[in-house]
Design a protein around this motif. Structure first.
Motif, PDB file in Angstrom:
ATOM      1  N   PHE A 100     -21.485  -9.414   3.251  1.00 28.36           N
ATOM      2  CA  PHE A 100     -20.597  -9.232   1.980  1.00 28.36           C
ATOM      3  C   PHE A 100     -19.347  -8.439   2.247  1.00 28.36           C
ATOM      4  O   PHE A 100     -18.432  -8.746   1.721  1.00 28.36           O
ATOM      5  N   THR A 101     -19.769  -7.240   3.022  1.00 25.15           N
ATOM      6  CA  THR A 101     -18.762  -6.281   3.113  1.00 25.15           C
ATOM      7  C   THR A 101     -17.564  -7.005   3.919  1.00 25.15           C
ATOM      8  O   THR A 101     -16.266  -6.724   3.314  1.00 25.15           O
ATOM      9  N   ALA A 102     -17.782  -7.609   4.692  1.00 24.77           N
ATOM     10  CA  ALA A 102     -16.869  -8.270   5.893  1.00 24.77           C
ATOM     11  C   ALA A 102     -15.895  -9.133   4.927  1.00 24.77           C
ATOM     12  O   ALA A 102     -14.703  -9.269   5.146  1.00 24.77           O
ATOM     13  N   TRP A 103     -16.699 -10.132   4.184  1.00 22.04           N
ATOM     14  CA  TRP A 103     -15.849 -11.147   3.307  1.00 22.04           C
ATOM     15  C   TRP A 103     -15.112 -10.437   2.187  1.00 22.04           C
ATOM     16  O   TRP A 103     -13.801 -10.876   1.945  1.00 22.04           O
ATOM     17  N   GLY A 104     -15.789  -9.321   1.580  1.00 22.37           N
ATOM     18  CA  GLY A 104     -14.911  -8.706   0.563  1.00 22.37           C
ATOM     19  C   GLY A 104     -13.782  -8.169   1.278  1.00 22.37           C
ATOM     20  O   GLY A 104     -12.473  -8.117   0.679  1.00 22.37           O
ATOM     21  N   PHE A 105     -13.789  -7.305   2.332  1.00 20.55           N
ATOM     22  CA  PHE A 105     -12.692  -6.766   3.083  1.00 20.55           C
ATOM     23  C   PHE A 105     -11.627  -7.617   3.544  1.00 20.55           C
ATOM     24  O   PHE A 105     -10.516  -7.456   3.390  1.00 20.55           O
ATOM     25  N   LEU A 106     -12.089  -8.937   3.973  1.00 26.00           N
ATOM     26  CA  LEU A 106     -11.148 -10.195   4.328  1.00 26.00           C
ATOM     27  C   LEU A 106     -10.190 -10.446   3.113  1.00 26.00           C
ATOM     28  O   LEU A 106      -9.103 -10.634   3.226  1.00 26.00           O
ATOM     29  N   VAL A 107     -11.139 -10.583   2.020  1.00 29.93           N
ATOM     30  CA  VAL A 107     -10.172 -11.076   0.759  1.00 29.93           C
ATOM     31  C   VAL A 107      -9.351  -9.865   0.240  1.00 29.93           C
ATOM     32  O   VAL A 107      -8.242 -10.261   0.202  1.00 29.93           O
ATOM     33  N   PHE A 108      -9.811  -8.774   0.541  1.00 30.11           N
ATOM     34  CA  PHE A 108      -8.881  -7.568   0.127  1.00 30.11           C
ATOM     35  C   PHE A 108      -7.599  -7.570   0.928  1.00 30.11           C
ATOM     36  O   PHE A 108      -6.581  -7.385   0.467  1.00 30.11           O
ATOM     37  N   VAL A 109      -7.742  -7.536   2.385  1.00 32.76           N
ATOM     38  CA  VAL A 109      -6.867  -7.466   3.229  1.00 32.76           C
ATOM     39  C   VAL A 109      -5.729  -8.756   2.714  1.00 32.76           C
ATOM     40  O   VAL A 109      -4.661  -8.518   2.959  1.00 32.76           O
ATOM     41  N   ALA A 110      -6.327  -9.966   2.556  1.00 35.64           N
ATOM     42  CA  ALA A 110      -5.389 -11.075   2.289  1.00 35.64           C
ATOM     43  C   ALA A 110      -4.629 -10.957   1.036  1.00 35.64           C
ATOM     44  O   ALA A 110      -3.443 -11.190   0.955  1.00 35.64           O
ATOM     45  N   LEU A 111      -5.369 -10.309  -0.020  1.00 38.56           N
ATOM     46  CA  LEU A 111      -4.621 -10.095  -1.116  1.00 38.56           C
ATOM     47  C   LEU A 111      -3.682  -9.040  -0.892  1.00 38.56           C
ATOM     48  O   LEU A 111      -2.766  -8.875  -1.651  1.00 38.56           O
ATOM     49  N   VAL A 112      -3.839  -8.149  -0.229  1.00 39.66           N
ATOM     50  CA  VAL A 112      -2.933  -7.001  -0.007  1.00 39.66           C
ATOM     51  C   VAL A 112      -1.783  -7.472   0.835  1.00 39.66           C
ATOM     52  O   VAL A 112      -0.332  -7.111   0.589  1.00 39.66           O
ATOM     53  N   VAL A 113      -1.962  -8.405   1.857  1.00 36.56           N
ATOM     54  CA  VAL A 113      -0.897  -8.925   2.485  1.00 36.56           C
ATOM     55  C   VAL A 113      -0.217  -9.712   1.621  1.00 36.56           C
ATOM     56  O   VAL A 113       1.267  -9.834   1.869  1.00 36.56           O
ATOM     57  N   GLY A 114      -0.716 -10.669   0.567  1.00 41.96           N
ATOM     58  CA  GLY A 114       0.040 -11.298  -0.210  1.00 41.96           C
ATOM     59  C   GLY A 114       0.718 -10.652  -1.280  1.00 41.96           C
ATOM     60  O   GLY A 114       2.156 -10.977  -1.650  1.00 41.96           O
ATOM     61  N   LEU A 115       0.441  -9.436  -1.659  1.00 40.86           N
ATOM     62  CA  LEU A 115       1.156  -8.533  -2.507  1.00 40.86           C
ATOM     63  C   LEU A 115       2.314  -8.039  -1.730  1.00 40.86           C
ATOM     64  O   LEU A 115       3.298  -7.922  -2.321  1.00 40.86           O
ATOM     65  N   ALA A 116       2.081  -7.570  -0.404  1.00 38.24           N
ATOM     66  CA  ALA A 116       3.229  -7.394   0.403  1.00 38.24           C
ATOM     67  C   ALA A 116       4.343  -8.379   0.499  1.00 38.24           C
ATOM     68  O   ALA A 116       5.377  -8.053   0.480  1.00 38.24           O
ATOM     69  N   PHE A 117       3.781  -9.539   0.682  1.00 39.69           N
ATOM     70  CA  PHE A 117       4.774 -10.679   0.845  1.00 39.69           C
ATOM     71  C   PHE A 117       5.562 -10.775  -0.654  1.00 39.69           C
ATOM     72  O   PHE A 117       6.837 -11.165  -0.496  1.00 39.69           O
ATOM     73  N   CYS A 118       4.914 -10.741  -1.613  1.00 39.16           N
ATOM     74  CA  CYS A 118       5.653 -10.996  -2.933  1.00 39.16           C
ATOM     75  C   CYS A 118       6.422  -9.766  -3.241  1.00 39.16           C
ATOM     76  O   CYS A 118       7.646 -10.249  -3.825  1.00 39.16           O
ATOM     77  N   ASN A 119       6.212  -8.713  -3.078  1.00 46.61           N
ATOM     78  CA  ASN A 119       7.103  -7.665  -3.341  1.00 46.61           C
ATOM     79  C   ASN A 119       8.242  -7.404  -2.315  1.00 46.61           C
ATOM     80  O   ASN A 119       9.262  -6.958  -2.562  1.00 46.61           O
ATOM     81  N   SER A 120       8.118  -8.119  -0.983  1.00 47.62           N
ATOM     82  CA  SER A 120       9.288  -8.055  -0.149  1.00 47.62           C
ATOM     83  C   SER A 120      10.306  -9.210  -0.446  1.00 47.62           C
ATOM     84  O   SER A 120      11.464  -9.022   0.210  1.00 47.62           O
ATOM     85  N   GLY A 121       9.653 -10.219  -1.184  1.00 46.99           N
ATOM     86  CA  GLY A 121      10.647 -11.265  -1.645  1.00 46.99           C
ATOM     87  C   GLY A 121      11.635 -10.858  -2.838  1.00 46.99           C
ATOM     88  O   GLY A 121      12.425 -11.706  -2.879  1.00 46.99           O
ATOM     89  N   GLU A 122      11.317  -9.740  -3.355  1.00 48.10           N
ATOM     90  CA  GLU A 122      12.223  -9.454  -4.327  1.00 48.10           C
ATOM     91  C   GLU A 122      13.620  -8.601  -4.026  1.00 48.10           C
ATOM     92  O   GLU A 122      13.584  -7.929  -3.014  1.00 48.10           O
TER      93      GLU A 122
END
Length: 190
Positions: A168-190
């Motif tokens: 469960f930790t690994a899945w939660g961690f992967l989702v967290f990392v994916a969301l952080v990468v998504g946030l980084a991508f969204c913020n870099s596009g501005e």
């Protein structure tokens, strides 16, 4: 006279056979005790491997939070920020749960040992025939082995729970990392 001699020979043969069987029983129980101790040590080694894996995830998790905190707390993408915080919180809860199971599994428990009382052991060895001594000691080993097996079962169950929590930790961690990468991508596009 010959009948008495053959009876004595038969009794000696039976006594020798009983002694040999008692010795075999003792050796078997001593081997079982040693094997049980070995199994519990190997289980604890597996637990330490789980702990090492958890430590790597904790380190990576803390580093990601440390270097992306401003990004995660940015209010531009509220839904994505909330999802990222929720995934981070879920990962943290799973880490705590996995650690809890692990620490309970490696908690020191008394391992039964053979009696060492001088008076008690003196009476066992000096006041009993050899076959009774072997059988008595084998019973000590058998009792200790059963106690070790109970402890092993408890520890194995907790380490199994820790493995499940790690998943469960690994899945939660992967989702967290994916969301952080998504946030980084969204913020870099501005």
């Amino acid at each position: 006279m010959g009948k008495i001699k053959s009876t004595q020979t038969l009794e000696e043969g039976i006594a020798e056979e009983l002694l040999e069987r008692s010795k075999l029983y003792f050796e078997y129980q001593a081997d079982q005790y040693a094997a049980a101790l070995d199994r519990i040590r190997k289980l604890e080694e597996k637990g330490l491997k789980v702990f090492a894996s958890l430590s790597v995830i904790v380190t990576a998790f803390i580093l990601i939070i440390r270097f992306t905190a401003a990004l995660v707390l940015n209010q531009k993408f509220v839904v994505l920020n909330i999802a990222t915080c929720a995934a981070g919180f879920l990962t943290f809860l799973c880490l705590c749960s996995a650690w809890s199971f692990f620490f309970r599994a490696v908690l020191l428990k008394d391992i039964p040992k053979m009696p060492t009382s001088h008076q008690r052991m003196e009476s066992v060895f000096l006041e009993n025939p050899r076959d009774s001594t072997y059988i008595g000691l084998a019973k000590y080993y058998a009792k200790a082995t059963l106690q070790i097996e109970v402890t092993h079962g408890d520890k194995a169950k907790l380490i199994g729970f820790s493995f499940r929590e790690m998943a469960f930790t690994a899945w939660g961690f992967l989702v967290f990392v994916a969301l952080v990468v998504g946030l980084a991508f969204c913020n870099s596009g501005e």
